[in-house]
Design an enzyme around this catalytic site. Sequence first.
Site, short mmCIF file in Angstrom:
data_model
loop_
_atom_site.label_atom_id
_atom_site.label_comp_id
_atom_site.label_asym_id
_atom_site.label_seq_id
_atom_site.Cartn_x
_atom_site.Cartn_y
_atom_site.Cartn_z
N TRP A 217 0.83 -1.20 0.00
CA TRP A 217 0.00 0.00 0.00
C TRP A 217 0.87 1.25 0.00
O TRP A 217 0.52 2.28 -0.59
CB TRP A 217 -0.91 0.00 1.23
CG TRP A 217 -1.82 1.19 1.29
CD1 TRP A 217 -3.05 1.32 0.72
CD2 TRP A 217 -1.57 2.44 1.96
NE1 TRP A 217 -3.59 2.56 0.98
CE2 TRP A 217 -2.70 3.26 1.75
CE3 TRP A 217 -0.50 2.93 2.72
CZ2 TRP A 217 -2.78 4.56 2.27
CZ3 TRP A 217 -0.59 4.22 3.24
CH2 TRP A 217 -1.73 5.01 3.01
N HIS A 218 2.04 1.18 0.66
CA HIS A 218 2.88 2.37 0.79
C HIS A 218 3.58 2.75 -0.49
O HIS A 218 4.09 3.86 -0.61
CB HIS A 218 3.90 2.17 1.91
CG HIS A 218 3.30 2.30 3.27
ND1 HIS A 218 2.65 1.25 3.88
CD2 HIS A 218 3.19 3.35 4.12
CE1 HIS A 218 2.18 1.65 5.06
NE2 HIS A 218 2.49 2.92 5.22
N GLY A 219 3.63 1.84 -1.45
CA GLY A 219 4.26 2.21 -2.70
C GLY A 219 4.50 1.01 -3.58
O GLY A 219 4.59 -0.12 -3.10
#
Lengths: 389, 469
Positions: free
Chosen positions: B317-319
């Site tokens: 989700w963070h990247g």
Amino acid sequence: MEKDVQTEKLNKAESSDRVLVYLVSILLLGFVIAFIAADKKSFSENENRYLAKVPEFSWENIKSGAFTSGIENYFADHFPMRDAFLSFMTEAERLSGRKEINGVYIARDGSLIEVYDVPKNTEKQIRQFSKLAENVSDARCMLMLVPTAVEVYSERLPENSGYDHKQKQVIEHIYDSVNEDLLTIDAVDLLDKAGDGMPDERLFYRTDHHWTMPGAYEGYRAFCREAGITQIPLSDYKRSVVSLDFKGTIYSKLNDPYFGSDEIISFEHPDWKLEIEYSDTSELTDTPYNSEYLKQKDQYSYFLNNIHPLITITNNDVDSGALAIVKDSYANSMIPFLIENYHTIYVFDTRYYKGGPSKFINEHEDISDVLILYNMNTIDNDTGIGGIY
Amino acid sequence: MVFSSLSFLVFFLPVFLILYYLIPGRAKNFVLLIFSLVFYAWGEPVYILLMLLSSFVDYCDGILQEKYSGEPGKKKLFLIIALAINLSLLAYFKYADFAVGIWNSLTPLDVEFPHVALPVGISFYTFQTISYSIDVYRGKIKAEHNYFDYLTYVSMFPQLIAGPIVRFSVVQKELHTRTINEDGFVNGMKRFIIGILRKVLIANQIGSLFDAIRTAGDISVVTAWLGLLCFTLQLYFDFSAYSDMAIGLGQMLGFHFPENFVYPLSAVTLTDFWRRWHISLSTWFRDYVYIPLGGNRNGRVKHLRNVFVVWFLTGLWHGASWNFVMWGLYHGTLLTLEKFIWGKKLEKLPVFIQHLYTIIIVIFGFGIFTFDDLGEMGRYFAKLVGIPGNAFFGKEFLWYTGNYLPFLVAAVILSFPVYPGFLKMLEGRNNLIKKTVKGIGAFAMAGLFLLAMASLVRDTYNPFLYFRF
């Protein structure tokens, strides 16, 4: 994991919080009004650039995002009290003990010295310098790269800053790599010696990235030594202080009056009989200096009348010899010392002189010497390097 | 647009607040909606269509689910369609290049990179709209009938581009009726000011120190660790300051968003850390992934599978890059080990050791988080243990700390609940002392706010010193 922590439900506000919030609100509203009411300048003297204009309101601009980023720029450029805010920030960081602010070292003697960034365009410089040497057919070509304050005054840099004499290494690398026909001139040792020997004579300005005329004289000595030219002693010149309130380019990066200002020292030879012609404006003068600039922010332009693609300096006190110089603004304060050695000096600024100086040089048979002169601080970002050939 | 910009502070915010407070009743939502759309379109003039589409899909989904509430099959189908659309948009706009890269490295067929630019905030608003559809399905909330109110929820500028991930259930009531008063303005504005100070005067300053250390060639072991500490502090202050500003803005408007960060760097275990760090994201994964998968109920193997699915996704989700996945799995693994192996023993150790244990794991983890180039990560991590032959201690450590000392000290102190503790200590004591402290604090913070503005002005200051064309 535990339940969502809810923000505490509406509490009564405390009076100290009211003080804070209304102070800040008044401040913000004040800036809104000041921004709307203020006269918008078109040019920033301190930054030496034109400020952003209101962007054009068009569908294309909106879609590409150019409109909103244009508004941002306009807003930033015309923000009320910009310069005062910059001073405030610098002063706060200085008081917090910072010794490097915005890419500037605060040296032990209180002067400002720009950080030397690892260069990226060295190979291009090597190629272009060599190209000029190859293209010039008869004249002798010389290259002088001038170390700047970060190198010469490295012992004045703040404690632990860890400067590793990178500039000197880069100069050596370029000297080792360029065309063998180029005579390379070492200016490091004489400047170093002068820096140690005359600690009170400033070789570089306190607040500007240039060298002073006494500094430039050391460069002239290095040139005479390598080129085998008779050195005119400094005592032959008339020394005068022409400005006491010069705030230079490094000052502009910080804009904090705490750092004071510089004096500008100028030298004139009593025997000069000069005709100086500026090719772009066809202006003619009899001095390499323009005092008009001393009244402006950009006082360094006093030397050689700011920027011109080609300047021709003729000294009728000298019978013969012609020198072509391909250079940046550092040369502007060294050229006055060369005037008594040559009848003619052609000065090229390849940011604006198009077509390459070698063609001109080959067409002028009187030119016996060619000197390329750049300083190590700005050479990596100099847009004129590609024009040297 | 970002909150910590001059144009937001001195243009967008004052104009918005004045209109918002002047315009009566339900029309306030309309003001909020218009300004939110402008806020988003300011940076993403084209991708705003994507946000409108995404929110329209879930709005319709809510209505349809309600209409077919008697037919579980259809209801489920509508939910699945909405989720599929949301996740496909997220997958395409965020992960397409990443996926093509993996495909190209695994197969001989080379697919051209689509080079999709990431729309700002898509990870946040997609998670919000997904939670809406699922909550309607679960009967936790009623579907919203007014599209403009729904769109106001999704696009609400305080939380639009960097969280917290506010669920519809939290704001549904306030979307229709909420209390807007001067106390809310004062409390909210104070929270917003604190956010600005934390972002501009701490996160940005520590961030420039980290950049200096990251790009420096030769650094000693101690400096390499200092660098990772700086990144941890930068990330914490940057991210939590954004939540401060979002929560504060919400409060000014009469909304109450959940807290997102509660002194995470003062945690005593890793489990504790994750209860305090980006709470709205971890509870989202708990409620919409971990528990639906069965949580810890179906035996050890499935429990472990669920844990790793959640942490894989949290990382991703963070990247769209492997280092984020690695970071997620790193935390998943250590949390599992803590839970089953050394958690009990850890509790018996002195508190100081517990802090140290947690912070080292966290700092090292953010090292994985920050380097999306695995080669650079390897080179940096080697310096942490002196592999390239770098010294344990060097003078550059003194240079960096000397230049940033007050900011580092402030960042570390503010990472712990020191100031609230101090105020509590004054509680019940001499009222005069307390008032004086708070009064001085108010003026000091107003002064710091001016300094933060000076810092923002300097960032736009752009001397063009050598060449004028």
